[in-house]
Design a protein around this motif. Sequence first.
Motif, PDB file in Angstrom:
ATOM      1  N   PRO A   1      -8.287   0.338  -0.226  1.00  0.00           N
ATOM      2  CA  PRO A   1      -7.066   1.144  -0.062  1.00  0.00           C
ATOM      3  C   PRO A   1      -7.060   1.837   1.295  1.00  0.00           C
ATOM      4  O   PRO A   1      -8.100   2.247   1.816  1.00  0.00           O
ATOM      5  CB  PRO A   1      -7.144   2.152  -1.219  1.00  0.00           C
ATOM      6  N   ASN A   2      -5.870   1.961   1.866  1.00  0.00           N
ATOM      7  CA  ASN A   2      -5.759   2.539   3.204  1.00  0.00           C
ATOM      8  C   ASN A   2      -6.247   3.982   3.246  1.00  0.00           C
ATOM      9  O   ASN A   2      -6.789   4.427   4.263  1.00  0.00           O
ATOM     10  CB  ASN A   2      -4.309   2.457   3.696  1.00  0.00           C
ATOM     11  N   GLY A   3      -6.048   4.724   2.146  1.00  0.00           N
ATOM     12  CA  GLY A   3      -6.531   6.099   2.115  1.00  0.00           C
ATOM     13  C   GLY A   3      -8.047   6.158   2.220  1.00  0.00           C
ATOM     14  O   GLY A   3      -8.606   6.971   2.978  1.00  0.00           O
ATOM     15  N   ASP A   4      -8.733   5.277   1.497  1.00  0.00           N
ATOM     16  CA  ASP A   4     -10.199   5.230   1.577  1.00  0.00           C
ATOM     17  C   ASP A   4     -10.662   4.762   2.948  1.00  0.00           C
ATOM     18  O   ASP A   4     -11.694   5.210   3.454  1.00  0.00           O
ATOM     19  CB  ASP A   4     -10.749   4.290   0.496  1.00  0.00           C
ATOM     20  N   LEU A   5      -9.890   3.857   3.551  1.00  0.00           N
ATOM     21  CA  LEU A   5     -10.269   3.356   4.877  1.00  0.00           C
ATOM     22  C   LEU A   5     -10.247   4.478   5.921  1.00  0.00           C
ATOM     23  O   LEU A   5     -11.125   4.550   6.783  1.00  0.00           O
ATOM     24  CB  LEU A   5      -9.321   2.225   5.285  1.00  0.00           C
ATOM     25  N   LEU A   6      -9.254   5.348   5.833  1.00  0.00           N
ATOM     26  CA  LEU A   6      -9.172   6.461   6.787  1.00  0.00           C
ATOM     27  C   LEU A   6     -10.217   7.532   6.493  1.00  0.00           C
ATOM     28  O   LEU A   6     -10.751   8.160   7.411  1.00  0.00           O
ATOM     29  CB  LEU A   6      -7.770   7.081   6.769  1.00  0.00           C
ATOM     30  N   ASN A   7     -10.487   7.749   5.206  1.00  0.00           N
ATOM     31  CA  ASN A   7     -11.436   8.812   4.839  1.00  0.00           C
ATOM     32  C   ASN A   7     -12.890   8.384   4.999  1.00  0.00           C
ATOM     33  O   ASN A   7     -13.778   9.238   5.045  1.00  0.00           O
ATOM     34  CB  ASN A   7     -11.193   9.259   3.392  1.00  0.00           C
ATOM     35  N   ALA A   8     -13.136   7.085   5.044  1.00  0.00           N
ATOM     36  CA  ALA A   8     -14.513   6.602   5.152  1.00  0.00           C
ATOM     37  C   ALA A   8     -15.015   6.768   6.588  1.00  0.00           C
ATOM     38  O   ALA A   8     -14.240   6.991   7.531  1.00  0.00           O
ATOM     39  CB  ALA A   8     -14.587   5.135   4.733  1.00  0.00           C
ATOM     40  N   HIS A   9     -16.345   6.648   6.758  1.00  0.00           N
ATOM     41  CA  HIS A   9     -16.953   6.681   8.089  1.00  0.00           C
ATOM     42  C   HIS A   9     -16.779   5.290   8.702  1.00  0.00           C
ATOM     43  O   HIS A   9     -17.628   4.412   8.565  1.00  0.00           O
ATOM     44  CB  HIS A   9     -18.436   7.063   7.988  1.00  0.00           C
ATOM     45  N   LEU A  10     -15.663   5.124   9.364  1.00  0.00           N
ATOM     46  CA  LEU A  10     -15.286   3.829   9.918  1.00  0.00           C
ATOM     47  C   LEU A  10     -15.900   3.661  11.305  1.00  0.00           C
ATOM     48  O   LEU A  10     -15.715   4.511  12.191  1.00  0.00           O
ATOM     49  CB  LEU A  10     -13.761   3.709   9.996  1.00  0.00           C
TER      50      LEU A  10
END
Length: 822
Positions: free
Chosen positions: A703-712
């Motif tokens: 999910p895009n929300g998890d992608l932004l919140n994760a340590h990318l």
Amino acid sequence: MMLPRKLSCFLLVCVCLFSCVTLHAQKKDSINRSLLKDSSKLDFVAKMQAFAKRSSKKSADEFNADKATIAQIKTFDEIKRTMQKAKVYVNGKLDTTDTKTELKEIEKDFAVAVDGVFTNKGSSQTFRNLTATSKILSELLGKINTWKLKLDVRQQELNNFRYQLDSLLSVPALFKFPTDSSTLMKYLQKIQVIAYETGPIDTSLKVASNNIQTLLNHVNMTVFKLESSLEEIESYQKDMAVHTYKREFNNIWGPLDFYRPFSEILDFSEKKGLLTLKFYAENNTGKLILLVLLVATSFIYLRSLKNIYLENNLLKPDFNGQLVLRYPLFSAGLLVISLFQFFFISPPFILNVIFWLVSCICLTVIFKKYVSRYWMRVWLFMVVFFLIAALGNLVLQASRIERWFMLITSIIGVLGGILAMLKGHREELREKWIIWSIAFMVLLEFASTLANLFGRYNLAKTLFISGFLNVIIAILFLWTVRLINEGLVLAFNVYSGQEKKLFYLNFEKVGKKAPPLFYVLLVVGWVVLLGRNFPAFDYLFKPFQNFFSQDRTLGDYTFSINNLLLFIVIMSIAVIISKIVSFFASDGHLPSNRDNKNDRQGIGSWLLLIRISILCIGLFLAIAAAGIPVDRITIILGALGVGIGFGLQTLVNNLVSGLIIAFEKPVNVGDIVDVDGQGGKMKSIGFRSSVISTWDGADVVMPNGDLLNAHLVNWSLGGNRKRMSILIGIAYDADLEKSRKVLTEILNNEERISKNPGPVVQFEQLNNSSIDLRIYFWTKHIGDTSVTRSDLIIAIVAAFKANGITIPFPQQDVHLHHPDQQ
């Protein structure tokens, strides 16, 4: 005004009189003087009361006069403004030349339309003539109603101007004249000027109103004439539909009941045909432009697909299974016209002939040197006789010449069809169903021959055109389905497998045989195109049309099923276009291209914005086309707001995160990323979620929300470079400077290692059994890190062996102590 001055004088007189009375009252008292004093007081009160009444009346009169003057000034100004507006309107918007010219054109077109139906109608009506006339008269009625509405509006505006002027000239304040003679003369002069200016405008309004009314009378008569003509034509059509097998003429060898020169019939038939085509083209210009754009788009796609096959040497010499790529332009024309023609509602027959003729030309070019010579001749025979039948069907009035022409052509069609079926060569036939359509043609043409011989002209003509048309439509549709199927298979060969952006199509299951759904749609289209030639078709189809077009009410909202279907169709088209854009813009075409290091980066985020824009435009177009009120949309948005507040926070969070990714672009399609220790390549960025292809071959949907919140970690943002290190241990007796020199030479000779910043060799520590050193280097591309590291280890081991440098391994010496035995 004057009133305050009068009050001042009045107060001054009162003060003087009061002073005199006070001084006189200070004298000695006596009985006579007392009586005189009382009498004076009475006279004084009466005089003051009379004075007050006169002053009050005079002040009121002056106030009313001033009020009337103000009202007169305002009225005069309003009269001038109204006259100015009326003058501009009369001079600018009441040019009736265009209206008169349009009425003459309508009368001229009406005379052409009714020829053969109400004038020179002969002994019987013909179905094709009634249909063409009905279409023309319906168009003329629409035009005349438009002009009628314009004239009604103009007449109403003229009446409004006259009413405003009459109302202003009847204002009571205008008839309150000043008492002063000089002021009265000036006022009368002003009224005279206003009357002088108003007279011509009022006359112009009357004349314009009379002219408009005359035109309206003419228009109303034309409307009545058109409506009554349409009603009469409808009764003819209904009678023809009910009495399909009715005899209209004598036997073909019998005497003539009515004669009209064939040249005249051809002349008015040509005029009617071109008139129906002109009117229909004017009303469907948008659809025609869209048709051209779709052909161009399909051509571009097929040409690009062909170029891919050419670049990779995948095209077969005989184009077996790849015929759609042989001539991309003609394939695009055939596919689009065959499918898009159903979006034209009740088109004139001449437009259908143009569509079918273009499709036949396209298919003939595609057939060239592909089908056998025998079946190519059969196809050309069918095309030629179809064109002959179509031209005959454009003749709108019956004649003996046409009947003989139909008879000879239908007999040749029967014989040619029988010969094509009996001669064989069925093994060369690419589509076996064509045999059945030829057999059906033979049956229809034979029935047309019999009906023509015995005076059933309309039935004979319907069967005559339907016979040849049935074969042409069947062949066109069968090959359309075949080419569509080929396009799907070819797309599968160069694009990714079954996944969301490919609409979950499994091309392997499609194979070389079209799915049953395509054939069902083909049969339905074939029935519709044939049914349009029969008089009873419209009456059978009319209940369905009424069902879809009838207005329905749900609360305060009125809708029809047509509007709902239009909304769904537009939104579906928007979604499909959005997915197609994503599909063809984000995928590599072939495995060799997928490994290309020069792939364009950054398209993913822009692609998401483009898809959002397409969907938004589609939504607004769908709302506008369906006629959905804006206030209903606000209610829906309010309901969505409540839903978001209660249970859709996660979904909205992901959608908004998708927009943030699209605008901020922290990651793009094709970037190499690490998310929570999971490495891979960004495959797609969607509205709600994104897909990462891991190095293990799995696709992780995040999910895009998890992608932004994760340590990318985005390696591509840093130029796709990565620093690597290798730990090496050397023996204690090794030459350290020599070791450094050997390692530096190996690193400098490796082309995949960046020279800026350059590699570094550092000694780190003295270990138990070795001296540890570490080399640091940057690879030019992160995809080369593992391979580069492996190759460097091999090179280092070989170089150390060649230079006598030992790489020790942990070892221990065990000493056994044996004391001297006593």
